[in-house]
Design a protein around this motif. Structure first.
Motif, PDB file in Angstrom:
ATOM      1  N   ASN A   1       0.680  -1.172   0.090  1.00  0.00           N
ATOM      2  CA  ASN A   1       0.108  -0.511   0.131  1.00  0.00           C
ATOM      3  C   ASN A   1       1.004   1.532   0.517  1.00  0.00           C
ATOM      4  N   VAL A   2       0.935   2.187  -1.117  1.00  0.00           N
ATOM      5  CA  VAL A   2       1.783   3.135  -1.722  1.00  0.00           C
ATOM      6  C   VAL A   2       1.168   4.581  -1.165  1.00  0.00           C
ATOM      7  N   LEU A   3       1.845   4.812  -0.279  1.00  0.00           N
ATOM      8  CA  LEU A   3       1.493   7.051  -0.009  1.00  0.00           C
ATOM      9  C   LEU A   3       2.272   7.827  -0.746  1.00  0.00           C
ATOM     10  N   ILE A   4       1.422   8.229  -2.033  1.00  0.00           N
ATOM     11  CA  ILE A   4       2.598   8.912  -2.993  1.00  0.00           C
ATOM     12  C   ILE A   4       2.393  10.553  -2.447  1.00  0.00           C
ATOM     13  N   PRO A   5       3.917  10.816  -3.072  1.00  0.00           N
ATOM     14  CA  PRO A   5       3.826  12.325  -2.433  1.00  0.00           C
ATOM     15  C   PRO A   5       2.591  13.216  -3.170  1.00  0.00           C
ATOM     16  N   HIS A   6       1.989  14.139  -2.309  1.00  0.00           N
ATOM     17  CA  HIS A   6       1.429  15.211  -2.919  1.00  0.00           C
ATOM     18  C   HIS A   6       2.278  16.508  -3.937  1.00  0.00           C
ATOM     19  N   GLY A   7       1.605  16.503  -5.201  1.00  0.00           N
ATOM     20  CA  GLY A   7       2.578  16.683  -6.455  1.00  0.00           C
ATOM     21  C   GLY A   7       3.388  15.569  -7.026  1.00  0.00           C
ATOM     22  N   PHE A   8       2.828  14.771  -7.643  1.00  0.00           N
ATOM     23  CA  PHE A   8       3.610  13.314  -7.847  1.00  0.00           C
ATOM     24  C   PHE A   8       3.182  13.505  -9.287  1.00  0.00           C
ATOM     25  N   ASN A   9       1.993  13.921  -9.963  1.00  0.00           N
ATOM     26  CA  ASN A   9       2.077  13.494 -11.795  1.00  0.00           C
ATOM     27  C   ASN A   9       2.465  15.278 -11.447  1.00  0.00           C
ATOM     28  N   GLU A  10       2.430  16.536 -10.486  1.00  0.00           N
ATOM     29  CA  GLU A  10       3.066  17.478 -11.170  1.00  0.00           C
ATOM     30  C   GLU A  10       4.269  17.890 -11.116  1.00  0.00           C
ATOM     31  N   HIS A  11       5.137  16.322 -10.915  1.00  0.00           N
ATOM     32  CA  HIS A  11       6.625  16.884 -10.927  1.00  0.00           C
ATOM     33  C   HIS A  11       7.137  16.198 -11.148  1.00  0.00           C
ATOM     34  N   PRO A  12       6.873  15.570 -12.400  1.00  0.00           N
ATOM     35  CA  PRO A  12       7.561  14.224 -12.941  1.00  0.00           C
ATOM     36  C   PRO A  12       9.229  14.240 -12.636  1.00  0.00           C
ATOM     37  N   GLU A  13      10.291  14.947 -12.917  1.00  0.00           N
ATOM     38  CA  GLU A  13      11.307  14.861 -12.590  1.00  0.00           C
ATOM     39  C   GLU A  13      11.672  14.416 -11.489  1.00  0.00           C
ATOM     40  N   ALA A  14      10.968  14.652 -10.136  1.00  0.00           N
ATOM     41  CA  ALA A  14      11.152  14.608  -8.713  1.00  0.00           C
ATOM     42  C   ALA A  14      11.161  12.884  -8.234  1.00  0.00           C
ATOM     43  N   LYS A  15      12.670  12.522  -7.729  1.00  0.00           N
ATOM     44  CA  LYS A  15      12.519  11.119  -7.158  1.00  0.00           C
ATOM     45  C   LYS A  15      12.599  11.131  -5.313  1.00  0.00           C
ATOM     46  N   TYR A  16      12.252  10.578  -5.328  1.00  0.00           N
ATOM     47  CA  TYR A  16      11.907  10.366  -3.743  1.00  0.00           C
ATOM     48  C   TYR A  16      12.322   9.403  -2.542  1.00  0.00           C
ATOM     49  N   PRO A  17      13.174   9.754  -1.303  1.00  0.00           N
ATOM     50  CA  PRO A  17      13.464   8.777  -0.921  1.00  0.00           C
ATOM     51  C   PRO A  17      11.917   7.682  -0.529  1.00  0.00           C
ATOM     52  N   LEU A  18      12.638   6.711   0.487  1.00  0.00           N
ATOM     53  CA  LEU A  18      11.046   5.658   0.625  1.00  0.00           C
ATOM     54  C   LEU A  18      11.585   5.233   2.014  1.00  0.00           C
ATOM     55  N   MET A  19      10.263   5.181   2.647  1.00  0.00           N
ATOM     56  CA  MET A  19      10.232   5.298   4.016  1.00  0.00           C
ATOM     57  C   MET A  19       8.733   3.744   4.144  1.00  0.00           C
ATOM     58  N   ILE A  20       9.671   2.241   4.893  1.00  0.00           N
ATOM     59  CA  ILE A  20       9.053   1.176   5.002  1.00  0.00           C
ATOM     60  C   ILE A  20       8.213   1.766   6.654  1.00  0.00           C
ATOM     61  N   PHE A  21       7.104   1.300   6.012  1.00  0.00           N
ATOM     62  CA  PHE A  21       6.591   1.015   7.683  1.00  0.00           C
ATOM     63  C   PHE A  21       5.601  -0.467   7.950  1.00  0.00           C
ATOM     64  N   HIS A  22       7.278  -0.359   8.604  1.00  0.00           N
ATOM     65  CA  HIS A  22       6.557  -2.146   9.117  1.00  0.00           C
ATOM     66  C   HIS A  22       5.342  -2.297   9.902  1.00  0.00           C
ATOM     67  N   GLY A  23       4.586  -3.299   9.935  1.00  0.00           N
ATOM     68  CA  GLY A  23       4.065  -4.211  11.169  1.00  0.00           C
ATOM     69  C   GLY A  23       3.337  -5.393  10.344  1.00  0.00           C
ATOM     70  N   HIS A  24       2.001  -5.300  11.280  1.00  0.00           N
ATOM     71  CA  HIS A  24       1.006  -5.825  10.703  1.00  0.00           C
ATOM     72  C   HIS A  24       0.116  -5.939   9.105  1.00  0.00           C
ATOM     73  N   PHE A  25      -0.125  -7.144   8.910  1.00  0.00           N
ATOM     74  CA  PHE A  25      -1.575  -6.940   7.669  1.00  0.00           C
ATOM     75  C   PHE A  25      -2.065  -5.956   7.901  1.00  0.00           C
ATOM     76  N   PRO A  26      -2.034  -4.583   6.572  1.00  0.00           N
ATOM     77  CA  PRO A  26      -2.902  -4.014   6.526  1.00  0.00           C
ATOM     78  C   PRO A  26      -4.034  -4.445   4.951  1.00  0.00           C
ATOM     79  N   ASN A  27      -5.480  -3.973   4.894  1.00  0.00           N
ATOM     80  CA  ASN A  27      -5.994  -4.006   4.205  1.00  0.00           C
ATOM     81  C   ASN A  27      -5.533  -2.826   2.830  1.00  0.00           C
TER      82      ASN A  27
END
Length: 572
Positions: A202-228
């Protein structure tokens, strides 16, 4: 006369023994032929409850208010055939059906259906497949059950139950502007399990993702129990018609409204002008043993650690323009997720740039909750010459105990044999233990008696005891982990997880060449799962994982990113 009296006493004793071996209750359970015409295998559960507020299948717990469950394995049973349950069938909290008090109960049967898995090891094992519910036996799509029936249970009675209901399939969540749901077939896991296996995110994408195609983002992995779906993010304000509930865990009214408000506050921060832009993912790696894999390689679960790190993470980064470099990847989580964050950082030190492990599951098995698996002989009892005392399993911040370690394990044993309960102690065995001769995990201890197998304990030590592994390998992995380890735990953790953190801290503070240069902190009188904020209550900070470590992460990036790293495209 003396001989007659002796024979009379003996006869009474033998009659008493015979009557005890005969069950006072007999249940005949069937699978309605309308559900299937194929033979079925699985764990058959008989549940009885004196509480009619919900179905018995939702009332089996570790606490004092638990209702009753008995369980038995069935193999190749044809629908329409009687499945008799009586006598010494194992149960919880009553050890056998013979011990059940007479009375009026809501009675329900459920079959947790198993399938055959043909492992790459050559073993064929019967296990409950994951069906999108996160390995929850009482909600698993396709499981059979009956609507609760009110029965007056009395000695000598025979009771007929027909399972004529099937749990419905789960509708997958829809994507939104900010939340995306992706799946990929894992070649590594598919080879191990002998069938197609998928990892999800399940991916939370940044605000402005589509408006800034040049941007490359750091990645945070939120570990835990099963998320629907992605949790804790809500575009709309709290529902004005939401009736406030009462959180028994936190002793707070209206906690459901607080949860929605915190989720909406994250949305408002997420879209604000000065908020840094990054990707956050929650991983879906439920499997036949649990709602997640613990994100490491395991003899019984397969190479989940490699599959997540080398298959899923690059796949997500490619789809959503991640930086794709180790300096830009961070791990955090609480409880199971706390252990995973630390374990993944330790086992893949070159692939991630820092972990924030809150209230982690035991990170030193010399303090496996309240058991030292290397020195103790029995997990369930403190020994003594003339008496033994049960080990506690769960407490509150004042020390009030609501479950023993024995009772928690016996609940699991009623729900499933061979580590197949889908519960906490069984997944630890499935992840940490070597595979047994039948293809199932070897027991760390006898599930009924608690007697510890120290050969298995040594395997745990060499492969998954994080404190021991760090000490053993510090000369080689220490330089790769400097500044990356952060651990937080309440000093009154409900499951005594702080004990292992103390041992880990003692080692970390002793490190040299290099000094670990991280952080270990404790919450005063804080329960599970305190995650590092000394100023706000636990029930609030647990909802802020995706922002509370951000200042430290940004500082870490500033200090450690290599020359030429992209530190600007994602700061729009």
């Amino acid at each position: 006369m003396k001989h007659i009296l002796m024979w009379s006493i003996l006869a009474l004793f033998l009659n008493s023994c015979a009557s005890k071996s005969e069950s006072p209750y007999n249940f005949n359970i069937q699978i309605d032929p309308s559900l299937s015409d194929e033979a079925q295998s699985g764990r058959l559960l008989l549940m009885l409850s004196t509480d009619d507020s919900s179905e018995p299948r939702f009332q089996i717990s570790d606490g004092p208010q638990t209702q009753i469950v008995f369980g038995m394995d069935i193999t190749e049973v044809v629908p329409g055939e009687d499945i008799p349950l009586s006598g010494d069938i194992f149960g919880y909290p009553y050890a056998s059906l013979n011990d059940l008090p007479e009375g009026t109960y809501q009675v329900q049967a459920l079959l947790n259906r198993y399938e055959m898995f043909n492992l790459s090891t050559g073993h064929n094992v019967l296990l409950p497949p994951e069906k999108g519910e996160g390995q929850q036996w009482n909600r698993k799509p396709g499981n059979y059950y009956n609507e609760p029936a009110t029965l007056n249970i009395s000695s000598g009675g025979t009771y007929e139950i027909v399972m004529d209901q099937k749990i419905d399939e789960i509708e997958p969540p829809a994507d939104t502007d900010y939340i995306k749901h992706v799946k990929m077939k894992s070649e590594m896991l598919s080879e191990f399990w002998g069938r197609d296996v998928y990892l999800g995110a399940n991916v939370l994408i940044p605000h402005g993702f589509n408006e800034h195609p040049e941007a490359k983002y750091p990645l945070m992995i939120f570990h835990g129990h099963f998320p629907n779906t992605f949790r804790g993010f809500r575009e709309d304000p709290p529902d004005p018609d939401l009736e406030p509930d009462f959180s028994e865990r936190f002793n707070i009214s209206g906690y459901n409204i607080m949860v929605q408000q915190e989720a909406h506050d994250l949305y408002k921060k997420w879209i604000s002008d000065d908020f840094p832009r990054f990707l956050v993912i929650e991983i879906q790696h439920a499997n036949p043993y649990y709602d997640d894999s613990y994100a490491v390689n395991s003899e019984n679960l397969g190479p989940y650690g490699d599959a997540i790190t080398y298959e899923l993470i690059p796949y997500v980064e490619e789809l959503f323009r991640g930086q794709g470099e180790s300096w830009s990847r961070f791990l955090y989580g609480g409880s199971t997720g706390g252990w995973e964050a630390l374990a993944v950082q330790v086992k893949y030190p070159d692939e991630y740039n820092g972990c924030f492990a809150a209230c982690p599951d035991p990170i030193d098995f010399a303090a496996y909750c309240l058991v030292n698996i290397y020195e103790d002989k029995n997990a369930y009892y403190y020994p003594g010459e003339h008496r033994k005392v049960e080990r506690p399993g769960k407490r509150d911040y004042l020390g009030n105990v609501t479950a023993s370690l024995r009772s928690m394990n016996h609940r699991e044993l009623a729900l499933g044999t061979k580590s197949r309960s889908g519960q906490q102690w069984d997944i630890w065995e499935a992840v940490y233990s070597p595979m047994g001769p039948e293809g199932y995990p070897q027991r760390l201890w006898d599930k009924k008696s608690g007697d510890i197998n120290h050969e298995v304990a040594e395997y745990w030590k060499e492969n998954h005891d994080l404190r021991y592994i760090l000490e053993r390998d510090w000369e080689t992995i220490g330089p790769k982990l400097e500044g990356k380890i952060h651990i937080y735990c309440g000093d009154m953790d409900n499951y005594y997880l702080n004990n292992a953190v103390y041992l880990m801290e003692e080692f970390l503070e002793s490190t040299e060449n290099p000094y670990y240069n991280g952080e270990v902190a404790y919450g005063d009188r804080a329960e599970h799962c305190w995650n590092g904020d000394p100023n706000l209550p636990n029930h609030i900070t647990r909802l802020r994982y995706n922002t509370m470590y951000l200042p430290k992460i940004l500082e870490r990036i500033k200090e450690s990113a290599p020359r030429g790293a992209d530190l600007t495209s994602w700061r729009y």
